[in-house]
Design a protein around this motif. Sequence first.
Motif, mmCIF file in Angstrom:
data_model
loop_
_atom_site.group_PDB
_atom_site.id
_atom_site.type_symbol
_atom_site.label_atom_id
_atom_site.label_comp_id
_atom_site.label_asym_id
_atom_site.label_seq_id
_atom_site.Cartn_x
_atom_site.Cartn_y
_atom_site.Cartn_z
ATOM 1 N N ALA A 117 74.705 53.298 -45.968
ATOM 2 C CA ALA A 117 74.282 53.654 -44.616
ATOM 3 C C ALA A 117 73.705 55.063 -44.575
ATOM 4 C CB ALA A 117 75.455 53.541 -43.648
ATOM 5 N N GLN A 118 74.336 55.981 -45.285
ATOM 6 C CA GLN A 118 73.856 57.356 -45.272
ATOM 7 C C GLN A 118 72.526 57.500 -46.005
ATOM 8 O OE1 GLN A 118 77.528 58.990 -46.804
ATOM 9 N NE2 GLN A 118 78.186 59.655 -44.776
ATOM 10 N N HIS A 119 72.360 56.767 -47.100
ATOM 11 C CA HIS A 119 71.084 56.807 -47.811
ATOM 12 C C HIS A 119 69.970 56.145 -46.999
ATOM 13 C CE1 HIS A 119 73.333 57.926 -51.486
ATOM 14 N NE2 HIS A 119 72.170 58.399 -51.871
ATOM 15 N N TRP A 120 70.326 55.146 -46.204
ATOM 16 C CA TRP A 120 69.323 54.429 -45.416
ATOM 17 C C TRP A 120 68.564 55.379 -44.482
ATOM 18 C CZ3 TRP A 120 68.893 53.569 -40.083
ATOM 19 C CH2 TRP A 120 67.909 52.646 -39.707
ATOM 20 N N HIS A 121 69.277 56.282 -43.849
ATOM 21 C CA HIS A 121 68.617 57.217 -42.927
ATOM 22 C C HIS A 121 67.551 58.034 -43.659
ATOM 23 C CE1 HIS A 121 70.986 56.602 -39.279
ATOM 24 N NE2 HIS A 121 72.046 56.475 -40.063
ATOM 25 N N ALA A 122 67.881 58.501 -44.850
ATOM 26 C CA ALA A 122 66.920 59.284 -45.619
ATOM 27 C C ALA A 122 65.714 58.444 -46.010
ATOM 28 C CB ALA A 122 67.596 59.861 -46.864
ATOM 29 N N GLU A 123 65.936 57.178 -46.348
ATOM 30 C CA GLU A 123 64.836 56.290 -46.725
ATOM 31 C C GLU A 123 63.864 56.078 -45.562
ATOM 32 O OE1 GLU A 123 67.641 53.700 -49.806
ATOM 33 O OE2 GLU A 123 66.888 52.787 -47.947
ATOM 34 N N ILE A 124 64.408 55.878 -44.376
ATOM 35 C CA ILE A 124 63.555 55.621 -43.220
ATOM 36 C C ILE A 124 62.761 56.870 -42.852
ATOM 37 C CG2 ILE A 124 63.524 54.976 -40.781
ATOM 38 C CD1 ILE A 124 64.198 52.714 -42.868
ATOM 39 N N THR A 125 63.403 58.020 -42.878
ATOM 40 C CA THR A 125 62.703 59.267 -42.581
ATOM 41 C C THR A 125 61.584 59.504 -43.584
ATOM 42 O OG1 THR A 125 64.696 60.224 -41.589
ATOM 43 C CG2 THR A 125 62.975 61.753 -42.298
ATOM 44 N N ALA A 126 61.874 59.281 -44.866
ATOM 45 C CA ALA A 126 60.869 59.486 -45.907
ATOM 46 C C ALA A 126 59.685 58.541 -45.744
ATOM 47 C CB ALA A 126 61.497 59.305 -47.282
ATOM 48 N N ALA A 127 59.930 57.349 -45.196
ATOM 49 C CA ALA A 127 58.855 56.370 -45.001
ATOM 50 C C ALA A 127 58.052 56.642 -43.729
ATOM 51 C CB ALA A 127 59.437 54.959 -44.943
ATOM 52 N N GLY A 128 58.501 57.603 -42.909
ATOM 53 C CA GLY A 128 57.780 57.929 -41.686
ATOM 54 C C GLY A 128 58.257 57.182 -40.466
ATOM 55 N N GLY A 129 59.442 56.558 -40.547
ATOM 56 C CA GLY A 129 59.977 55.804 -39.417
ATOM 57 C C GLY A 129 61.051 56.561 -38.660
ATOM 58 N N VAL A 130 61.576 55.929 -37.623
ATOM 59 C CA VAL A 130 62.660 56.467 -36.805
ATOM 60 C C VAL A 130 63.845 55.519 -36.950
ATOM 61 C CG1 VAL A 130 63.385 57.192 -34.506
ATOM 62 C CG2 VAL A 130 60.988 57.448 -35.199
ATOM 63 N N GLY A 131 64.957 56.018 -37.467
ATOM 64 C CA GLY A 131 66.089 55.164 -37.801
ATOM 65 C C GLY A 131 67.116 55.035 -36.692
ATOM 66 N N GLN A 154 71.461 57.471 -33.573
ATOM 67 C CA GLN A 154 70.036 57.776 -33.653
ATOM 68 C C GLN A 154 69.894 59.281 -33.848
ATOM 69 O OE1 GLN A 154 68.585 56.266 -29.866
ATOM 70 N NE2 GLN A 154 67.718 54.450 -30.841
ATOM 71 N N GLY A 155 69.254 59.682 -34.924
ATOM 72 C CA GLY A 155 68.980 61.095 -35.117
ATOM 73 C C GLY A 155 67.942 61.598 -34.131
ATOM 74 N N VAL A 156 67.013 60.704 -33.773
ATOM 75 C CA VAL A 156 65.966 60.989 -32.791
ATOM 76 C C VAL A 156 65.970 59.846 -31.785
ATOM 77 C CG1 VAL A 156 63.485 61.311 -32.424
ATOM 78 C CG2 VAL A 156 64.568 62.191 -34.511
ATOM 79 N N PRO A 157 65.983 60.131 -30.476
ATOM 80 C CA PRO A 157 65.936 59.040 -29.502
ATOM 81 C C PRO A 157 64.714 58.146 -29.732
ATOM 82 C CG PRO A 157 66.441 61.111 -28.395
ATOM 83 C CD PRO A 157 66.065 61.462 -29.813
ATOM 84 N N ASP A 158 64.915 56.849 -29.622
ATOM 85 C CA ASP A 158 63.822 55.904 -29.849
ATOM 86 C C ASP A 158 63.856 54.832 -28.756
ATOM 87 O OD1 ASP A 158 61.855 54.213 -30.714
ATOM 88 O OD2 ASP A 158 62.608 54.001 -32.755
ATOM 89 N N PRO A 159 63.084 55.014 -27.686
ATOM 90 C CA PRO A 159 63.078 54.026 -26.602
ATOM 91 C C PRO A 159 62.673 52.632 -27.060
ATOM 92 C CG PRO A 159 62.023 56.059 -25.891
ATOM 93 C CD PRO A 159 62.231 56.177 -27.378
ATOM 94 N N ARG A 160 61.862 52.538 -28.115
ATOM 95 C CA ARG A 160 61.462 51.218 -28.613
ATOM 96 C C ARG A 160 62.680 50.463 -29.141
ATOM 97 N NH1 ARG A 160 57.539 53.326 -33.101
ATOM 98 N NH2 ARG A 160 59.437 54.568 -33.357
ATOM 99 N N ALA A 161 63.467 51.132 -29.992
ATOM 100 C CA ALA A 161 64.678 50.499 -30.535
ATOM 101 C C ALA A 161 65.668 50.203 -29.420
ATOM 102 C CB ALA A 161 65.307 51.405 -31.591
ATOM 103 N N ASP A 162 65.771 51.113 -28.447
ATOM 104 C CA ASP A 162 66.693 50.895 -27.334
ATOM 105 C C ASP A 162 66.335 49.630 -26.572
ATOM 106 O OD1 ASP A 162 67.900 53.270 -28.030
ATOM 107 O OD2 ASP A 162 66.914 54.453 -26.469
ATOM 108 N N GLN A 163 65.045 49.417 -26.343
ATOM 109 C CA GLN A 163 64.611 48.239 -25.607
ATOM 110 C C GLN A 163 64.940 46.960 -26.378
ATOM 111 O OE1 GLN A 163 60.648 48.502 -24.063
ATOM 112 N NE2 GLN A 163 60.527 46.339 -23.534
#
Length: 300
Positions: A117-131, A154-163
Amino acid sequence: MTGGGVAGRPHGAGGPAQMRVLVAGYGVLTQGILPHLAARPGFSVGLTSRHQVEPPLPGVESVDAESVQDFRPDVILGCFASDRRSRAFWTDSRTRRAIAERGAGCIEMSTLSLDRAQHWHAEITAAGGVGTESPVTGSRSGASAGTLSAFVYQGVPDPRADQVLRTFTRRRYDFSAPGHPTRFKLVYNAWGASLLYSMAAFVPVLRESLGEDFTVAEQVVRSDGWMAPVCASKLDRMLSGRYDDPDFAVQHMVKDLDQAAEVLGPSHELLALVREAFDRAAALHGPGADYTAVTGGQVR
């Protein structure tokens, strides 16, 4: 629920605004979730799966691994049976390109190991996404009813994921640090497994010692006291001994209990007992049996 709506993005020149949602993984939870997503106005839904090659229902597009980027997802929701499958999908170059193209919101609903789970956040950030780390609880019935509970970071709020999450969840609990939803979910699952384990120790005793008055005992344990929610939902399966058509498979609980040792410690005595009981249930009833199989065949 927190998080606002999303304006959506046009797919194709002059087309209507759509939220393009790609679901990765087809299992008990996503089978229940997909109809809610497909019925949501403004959502265009795709499914990529190693097993499901035909659309499972109208309104859902099958997306093969080669076409993930072509689908142009705004949100990617992953739900996988293991760390290995989660890692294989999210680190695939085709997935990473799809994430980068639209800065996709990425939701990981799997019950992962804490390290994964902790590595996943780094992978998504590196790919340019919002986790959005969001393991859920509620099993098959909650997914089908759209009433799952989500444990979210969520490290960054993401209204798309929230919806997207609002479409199939009833409650949301927000945590303040990456990995904390997973840490909680692993302990939560181990705790629930322990309650099932305890039913095997006490229900047969009541059944044998009370005779016809066991019906009274059933009423009590289903409706009164701290054990009532567990008994109300699981006692019928235990008493019938029917563990086919699983809401949650024994093999998945074994995996979760192994991962819970990361949090509870490898020498946790109750965890070890419960883990052994689920091993016996898998051997007796098969790894694909419902996890309530732990309540059968354990008392001598």
